[in-house]
Write a protein that holds these residues in place. Structure first.
Motif, PDB file in Angstrom:
ATOM      1  N   GLN A   1     -56.857 -22.462 -20.899  1.00 34.17           N
ATOM      2  CA  GLN A   1     -56.903 -22.090 -19.705  1.00 34.17           C
ATOM      3  C   GLN A   1     -57.308 -23.366 -18.772  1.00 34.17           C
ATOM      4  O   GLN A   1     -56.708 -23.305 -17.537  1.00 34.17           O
TER       5      GLN A   1
ATOM      6  N   ALA B   1     -54.820 -24.714 -15.423  1.00 35.80           N
ATOM      7  CA  ALA B   1     -55.377 -24.760 -14.137  1.00 35.80           C
ATOM      8  C   ALA B   1     -55.176 -26.201 -13.815  1.00 35.80           C
ATOM      9  O   ALA B   1     -54.814 -26.478 -12.511  1.00 35.80           O
ATOM     10  N   GLN B   2     -55.553 -27.149 -14.600  1.00 43.60           N
ATOM     11  CA  GLN B   2     -55.125 -28.442 -14.208  1.00 43.60           C
ATOM     12  C   GLN B   2     -53.715 -28.647 -13.808  1.00 43.60           C
ATOM     13  O   GLN B   2     -53.290 -29.491 -12.853  1.00 43.60           O
TER      14      GLN B   2
ATOM     15  N   GLU C   1     -51.470 -26.584 -12.703  1.00 37.85           N
ATOM     16  CA  GLU C   1     -51.270 -25.634 -11.467  1.00 37.85           C
ATOM     17  C   GLU C   1     -51.704 -26.814 -10.465  1.00 37.85           C
ATOM     18  O   GLU C   1     -51.016 -26.693  -9.415  1.00 37.85           O
ATOM     19  N   LEU C   2     -52.821 -27.256 -10.536  1.00 37.31           N
ATOM     20  CA  LEU C   2     -53.385 -28.183  -9.398  1.00 37.31           C
ATOM     21  C   LEU C   2     -52.583 -29.407  -9.192  1.00 37.31           C
ATOM     22  O   LEU C   2     -52.089 -29.678  -8.155  1.00 37.31           O
TER      23      LEU C   2
ATOM     24  N   GLY D   1     -52.674 -30.670  -5.710  1.00 38.60           N
ATOM     25  CA  GLY D   1     -53.923 -30.289  -5.600  1.00 38.60           C
ATOM     26  C   GLY D   1     -55.010 -30.987  -6.404  1.00 38.60           C
ATOM     27  O   GLY D   1     -56.027 -30.794  -6.415  1.00 38.60           O
TER      28      GLY D   1
ATOM     29  N   LEU E   1     -58.639 -25.928  -2.997  1.00 43.11           N
ATOM     30  CA  LEU E   1     -57.928 -25.327  -4.087  1.00 43.11           C
ATOM     31  C   LEU E   1     -58.436 -25.422  -5.591  1.00 43.11           C
ATOM     32  O   LEU E   1     -58.543 -24.620  -6.234  1.00 43.11           O
ATOM     33  N   GLN E   2     -59.082 -26.690  -5.559  1.00 42.25           N
ATOM     34  CA  GLN E   2     -59.686 -27.009  -6.743  1.00 42.25           C
ATOM     35  C   GLN E   2     -60.863 -26.015  -7.039  1.00 42.25           C
ATOM     36  O   GLN E   2     -60.890 -25.563  -8.452  1.00 42.25           O
TER      37      GLN E   2
ATOM     38  N   GLU F   1     -61.121 -23.143  -6.147  1.00 47.33           N
ATOM     39  CA  GLU F   1     -60.467 -21.711  -6.374  1.00 47.33           C
ATOM     40  C   GLU F   1     -60.047 -21.497  -7.578  1.00 47.33           C
ATOM     41  O   GLU F   1     -60.320 -20.761  -8.502  1.00 47.33           O
ATOM     42  N   LYS F   2     -59.330 -22.657  -8.043  1.00 47.43           N
ATOM     43  CA  LYS F   2     -58.637 -22.501  -9.652  1.00 47.43           C
ATOM     44  C   LYS F   2     -59.705 -22.870 -10.506  1.00 47.43           C
ATOM     45  O   LYS F   2     -59.579 -22.178 -11.641  1.00 47.43           O
ATOM     46  N   MET F   3     -60.834 -23.689 -10.667  1.00 48.93           N
ATOM     47  CA  MET F   3     -61.433 -24.201 -11.477  1.00 48.93           C
ATOM     48  C   MET F   3     -62.727 -23.256 -11.658  1.00 48.93           C
ATOM     49  O   MET F   3     -63.258 -22.998 -12.898  1.00 48.93           O
TER      50      MET F   3
END
Length: 155
Positions: A21, A25-26, A28-29, A49, A93-94, A96-98
């Motif tokens: 996961q 996520a990384q 996606e960024l 990102g 954004l980081q 939010e995703k992480m």
């Protein structure tokens, strides 16, 4: 069931799922793009990102041919402001995703941008306590060089 009431195999599988996961996520960024602007849109910076600048647009209206020295200084200031604005958007954004992936972990994940690092595990070998990081200017805080930034922190 292992001694102590938990199954080590389940724990390892959970760790592998979490690692995947985090890698997803990384990625996606790395693939995401955010923009920042300055001067009412005269300058637009695009970053991925991870905060790397991938594009910069300067509107021709930002250029005053009659005063090139002043224009150069103004455009430089606008470029910096747009990059900072885009950087803040990338950090948001980081977060939010992480953050959903690191909730409940002590201090985040060392070595991941914006997810903690040295000082997150005080007292453990290889992880200095926050007091060890203090220098002549005091301790390293959010938004300072090398420190994680939090949303809303000065930039």
């Amino acid at each position: 069931m292992e001694p102590g009431g938990f199954n080590i195999q389940d724990l390892l599988q959970q760790a592998q799922r979490m690692q995947q996961q985090l890698l997803d996520a990384q990625q996606e960024l790395a693939d995401a793009e955010v923009t920042g602007t300055a001067g009412g849109g005269l300058v637009t910076a695009t970053v991925n990102g991870q905060g790397e600048v991938t594009g910069l647009t300067i509107d021709p209206k930002a250029i005053d041919a009659d005063d090139p020295a002043d224009t150069a200084e103004t455009v430089a200031d606008l470029v910096l402001a747009a990059i900072r604005d885009a950087g803040r958007a990338a950090q948001d954004l980081q977060q939010e995703k992480m953050s959903p992936l690191t909730e409940g972990l002590p201090g985040g994940i060392p070595g991941l941008p914006g997810m903690g690092g040295e000082g997150d595990f005080p007292g453990l070998p290889g992880f200095p306590s926050p007091g060890d990081l203090e220098g002549p200017g005091g301790s390293r805080g959010p938004g300072e060089a090398g420190g994680p930034r939090t949303p809303g922190s000065p930039g």
